[in-house]
Write an enzyme that holds these catalytic residues in place. Structure first.
Site, PDB file in Angstrom:
ATOM      1  N   SER A   1       4.292  12.786   6.894  1.00  0.00           N
ATOM      2  CA  SER A   1       4.330  13.824   7.924  1.00  0.00           C
ATOM      3  C   SER A   1       4.491  15.219   7.324  1.00  0.00           C
ATOM      4  O   SER A   1       4.252  16.218   8.016  1.00  0.00           O
ATOM      5  CB  SER A   1       5.481  13.567   8.905  1.00  0.00           C
TER       6      SER A   1
ATOM      7  N   GLU B 141      15.805  -3.461   7.799  1.00  0.00           N
ATOM      8  CA  GLU B 141      15.476  -3.143   6.408  1.00  0.00           C
ATOM      9  C   GLU B 141      13.997  -2.781   6.246  1.00  0.00           C
ATOM     10  O   GLU B 141      13.644  -1.893   5.478  1.00  0.00           O
ATOM     11  CB  GLU B 141      15.840  -4.348   5.521  1.00  0.00           C
TER      12      GLU B 141
ATOM     13  N   ASP C 170      23.606  22.008  -1.927  1.00  0.00           N
ATOM     14  CA  ASP C 170      23.703  20.699  -2.594  1.00  0.00           C
ATOM     15  C   ASP C 170      23.952  19.662  -1.512  1.00  0.00           C
ATOM     16  O   ASP C 170      24.005  19.989  -0.320  1.00  0.00           O
ATOM     17  CB  ASP C 170      24.845  20.682  -3.636  1.00  0.00           C
TER      18      ASP C 170
ATOM     19  N   HIS D 161      10.928 -13.381  12.752  1.00  0.00           N
ATOM     20  CA  HIS D 161      10.777 -13.933  11.405  1.00  0.00           C
ATOM     21  C   HIS D 161      11.029 -15.433  11.393  1.00  0.00           C
ATOM     22  O   HIS D 161      10.875 -16.070  10.362  1.00  0.00           O
ATOM     23  CB  HIS D 161      11.753 -13.259  10.437  1.00  0.00           C
TER      24      HIS D 161
ATOM     25  N   ARG E  13       2.823 -19.840   0.972  1.00  0.00           N
ATOM     26  CA  ARG E  13       3.378 -18.885   0.016  1.00  0.00           C
ATOM     27  C   ARG E  13       4.408 -19.581  -0.867  1.00  0.00           C
ATOM     28  O   ARG E  13       4.809 -20.707  -0.606  1.00  0.00           O
ATOM     29  CB  ARG E  13       3.999 -17.699   0.746  1.00  0.00           C
TER      30      ARG E  13
ATOM     31  N   SER F  30      23.621   1.904  -1.444  1.00  0.00           N
ATOM     32  CA  SER F  30      22.824   2.519  -0.370  1.00  0.00           C
ATOM     33  C   SER F  30      23.693   2.990   0.774  1.00  0.00           C
ATOM     34  O   SER F  30      23.369   3.987   1.408  1.00  0.00           O
ATOM     35  CB  SER F  30      21.721   1.598   0.168  1.00  0.00           C
TER      36      SER F  30
ATOM     37  N   LYS G 182       2.764   7.591  16.244  1.00  0.00           N
ATOM     38  CA  LYS G 182       2.786   8.265  14.947  1.00  0.00           C
ATOM     39  C   LYS G 182       1.382   8.310  14.345  1.00  0.00           C
ATOM     40  O   LYS G 182       0.933   9.356  13.878  1.00  0.00           O
ATOM     41  CB  LYS G 182       3.758   7.562  13.991  1.00  0.00           C
TER      42      LYS G 182
ATOM     43  N   HIS H 141      11.050 -10.654  -8.033  1.00  0.00           N
ATOM     44  CA  HIS H 141      10.081  -9.587  -7.740  1.00  0.00           C
ATOM     45  C   HIS H 141      10.466  -8.904  -6.425  1.00  0.00           C
ATOM     46  O   HIS H 141      10.511  -7.672  -6.346  1.00  0.00           O
ATOM     47  CB  HIS H 141       8.674 -10.183  -7.661  1.00  0.00           C
TER      48      HIS H 141
ATOM     49  N   HIS I  44      15.206  -7.153   9.473  1.00  0.00           N
ATOM     50  CA  HIS I  44      14.168  -6.383  10.145  1.00  0.00           C
ATOM     51  C   HIS I  44      14.435  -4.879  10.121  1.00  0.00           C
ATOM     52  O   HIS I  44      13.531  -4.116   9.795  1.00  0.00           O
ATOM     53  CB  HIS I  44      13.813  -6.882  11.538  1.00  0.00           C
TER      54      HIS I  44
END
Lengths: 536, 188
Positions: free
Chosen positions: A279, A266, A117, A314, A461, A181, A342, A88, A264
């Site tokens: 925005s 990411e 383009d 983390h 978890r 990516s 922001k 998932h 992080h």
């Protein structure tokens, strides 16, 4: 308003013109999509792919919530449950939300900066077509002997090394998704740097373009580190190295450092494009320019920089020295400052604005409220001494789902409603859109808010079963998740209904929106800005 | 300001990607260096240390606990002979760990030590340790394996308890070499 004029000298690109025999028209049939180098086609492919993967990853979430509906083991065995949590996450992150935002980038960045383009159209084709193959490899592991990866998406060794045949396939799928990516990001940066219309200076670019420029740099800097880390896992497993094996002098904690050095940034790779979309939307429906544009740009850049120096929050519980805990705690809390800038600026944009609440605005507002809730629970988790209590509980699950679902995903859905009329030439059904919004906004909170309580009460978890005192909130959370899952079926229906027909959209679509994309007809012709627009 | 062309920019960004891939691998020695300097990995010396015999013996008492770890159903019986001792920093102490080969074949074991809390690692000095060498076991053999250590008197004040942990692994390449005997050795 019209800041751009683009006289079609020599050519005519009116969509009503049926003469597509020249090289400018889309090819016919399936090969149009296989061989296309058109940024709009590729954007569409990315977005449709992400929509499909939303339901693949969503189905896995439904299996998870079904099993957690009641204590005890009812539907799946624990190993399959663990495969579901792992897959998932991998599918939703690498297969759904990232491709969705790359799709937005492909469609909108050339339109927003007045480019005909993307800068590297053939590379663009490759970036997309790697994805379906990589995702197929990833999903196919579920059908292999021993099943798919089940050690969590973070792939911590030694657990991840105990996977069966699926292990090398998972690693190669991650390599390919990463390559896709990176190639996409290179293309986006080159496009933004080299293809802007004359007069479109960097500080005139729409904020969506800015957030993607920074995201693309984050991707190029972070993704290869993950590729290196999983390559080390691969050589540890098959080529006798001991990067992470204590038996050979390695250290499994090293993997956690490498992983989160990628992991992080990411997080911000996923959320920054959503910041960009919101925005664009909030000023449009407030009928005011974005408050503090320059501050928004600098805030985004600071978030991008800070994301590289906070990774060890983390892993507070691995046994870092006090100085390390302090550094990562304080640097993490520092991110709250540009983020608060922001949130403040979005709110200030609405202040005394002439507000209307069409579906994109509703989703953008829900994003603003609910992302902020996720930001606050993130601040709680950043407190190192408190994190020892929260670590690996449902509180963490609630936190990151608040920033990812009503954060990133709502940003993407808001953007889809905002630009669907530009993409398809049809207005979506506003009544259905609002129903979709309210169903989603309510069910997402029913799903994830109780998980805060579960985590604070101590529910860990990644487990298929739990103590009975957690039963009530789990049942409520599961009911919410089924509602949220079904609501997204309505979203898919609305999207396809809009593609097939609906009220004709004008070029501007909304009430005097800002930006070059609203100066081209709806649907946007196959080729736009063959001659650069004039930017004042 | 001249913009780099598409080609130049692609090369720069591709170079950045390749560089970051290499940086991922650079993290390995960087991490080792960080652990060595700060002791955060809990690693202790991997070869025998020599210490001056005329060490100042401290008056304070520090508890040293011994624990053993086996991973992935490793075929050993493995335990400390005593679970903890009180030591004075600056003085040498001996203790032993017991291991038995539970298989009916020869096995070579390698022990990996770890010290908690990590800050204590560089003050925990081993002069002799069964972890410095491979341990050969015949089928079913069990024996005590010795450790000689000293706690450095410079140990920070706030640490009054140190845990020494050993994980005992089967050294598969060495086991294979032991079983195939000198014939395999002579070919190399």
């Amino acid at each position: 308003m019209s800041t751009a004029s683009h006289p079609h000298a020599g050519h005519t690109h009116d969509p009503a013109d049926a003469h597509h025999e020249d090289h400018h028209g889309p090819a016919k049939g399936l090969t149009r999509w296989l061989f296309t180098t058109n940024h709009k086609d590729i954007g569409t492919l990315y977005l449709l792919f992400a929509l499909v993967m939303l339901f693949v990853g969503g189905a896995m979430a439904m299996v998870i919530r079904l099993e957690l509906f009641q204590p005890g083991l009812q539907f799946v065995n624990p190993d399959f449950f663990n495969q579901m949590t792992t897959m998932h996450a991998l599918i939703m992150i690498f297969g759904m939300i990232m491709p969705a935002f790359v799709g937005f980038a492909n469609w909108m960045i050339p339109l927003m900066i007045g480019a005909p383009d993307m800068a590297l159209p053939r590379l663009n084709n490759w970036s997309f077509w790697i994805l379906p193959f990589a995702s197929t490899i990833l999903v196919s592991t579920l059908f292999m002997p021993g099943g798919g990866p089940a050690g969590g998406w973070t792939l911590y060794p030694p657990l991840s090394l105990q996977a069966g045949n699926s292990f090398p396939f998972t690693i190669f799928a991650i390599h390919m998704l990463g390559m896709s990516s990176i190639l996409g990001s290179i293309n986006i940066i080159v496009t933004i740097m080299n293809m802007r219309a004359p007069g479109m200076t960097l500080l005139k670019m729409p904020l969506f373009v800015w957030t993607w420029l920074i995201t693309a740099y984050l991707l190029i800097a972070a993704m290869p580190v993950l590729a290196g880390g999983v390559t080390m896992l691969l050589t540890d497993q098959f080529f006798g190295t001991s990067f992470f094996q204590a038996a050979g002098g390695g250290d499994p904690v090293l993997f956690q450092h490498i992983f989160w050095f990628f992991g992080h940034p990411e997080v911000y790779i996923i959320i920054l494009p959503a910041f960009g979309i919101v925005s664009q939307i909030i000023p449009t429906f407030s009928r005011k320019p974005l408050f503090g544009y320059a501050a928004m740009v600098y805030a985004t850049a600071s978030i991008g920089f800070l994301s590289f120096i906070v990774w060890a929050h983390h892993m507070f519980t691995v046994g870092m020295p006090l100085a390390g805990e302090m550094f990562f705690m304080l640097s993490t809390m520092l991110i709250a400052i540009p983020t608060a800038v922001k949130v403040f600026n979005w709110t200030a944009t609405m202040w005394r604005g002439s507000l209307t609440f069409e579906t994109p605005m509703l989703f953008a507002l829900a994003f603003l409220f609910l992302f902020t809730i996720g930001g606050f629970s993130g601040l709680m988790l950043a407190i190192a001494p408190a994190d020892f209590q929260y670590h690996d509980t449902y509180f963490v699950v609630a936190h990151f789902h608040y920033v990812l679902v009503p954060g990133a995903l709502f940003g993407a859905i808001a953007g889809a409603y905002f630009w669907l009329p530009k993409w398809t030439g049809h207005r979506y059904d506003e009544r259905l859109g609002k129903i979709h919004f309210w169903l989603s906004a309510i069910s997402v909170n029913v799903t994830f808010f109780p998980q805060h309580f579960l985590g604070l009460a101590g529910m860990p978890r990644r487990i298929p079963d739990y103590a009975t005192q957690f039963a009530d909130w789990n049942m409520i959370s599961s009911i919410g998740s089924f509602g949220f899952g079904l609501s997204q079926v309505l979203f898919a229906y609305i999207v396809f209904k809009t593609i097939r027909g609906g009220a004709k959209a004008t070029a501007e679509v909304w009430d005097q929106p800002e930006g070059l994309e609203w100066t081209v007809p709806s649907p946007a012709p196959y080729h736009t800005f063959d001659e650069a627009p004039v930017v004042k | 300001m001249a913009r780099p062309g598409n080609r130049g920019l692609v090369l720069q960004l591709g170079g950045l990607a390749v560089g970051m891939f290499a940086f991922g691998f650079l993290l390995v020695p960087l991490y080792d260096a960080m652990c060595r300097i700060t002791g955060i990995g809990g690693r202790t010396n991997a070869v025998a240390a020599t210490i001056a015999t005329t060490q100042e013996v401290s008056e304070r008492l520090v508890t040293v606990e011994f624990v053993t770890v086996l991973n992935e159903q490793a075929p050993w019986e493995f335990r400390p002979t005593v679970s903890s001792i009180q030591v004075r920093p600056g003085q040498l102490y001996d203790t032993a760990f017991f291991a038995r080969n539970l298989t009916d074949g020869m096995l070579v074991g390698s022990a990996v030590p770890s010290v908690a809390p990590g800050q204590a690692a560089k003050y925990f000095v081993k002069t002799q340790c069964f972890c410095f060498t491979q341990q050969n076991f015949t089928a079913g053999e069990g024996r005590d394996m010795g450790v000689q250590f000293m706690v450095d008197p410079a140990l920070p004040e706030f640490i009054d308890r140190i845990t020494l942990s050993y994980t005992f692994f089967v050294n598969r390449p060495a086991t294979a070499q032991l079983i195939s005997g000198p014939t395999a050795g002579s070919t190399t």
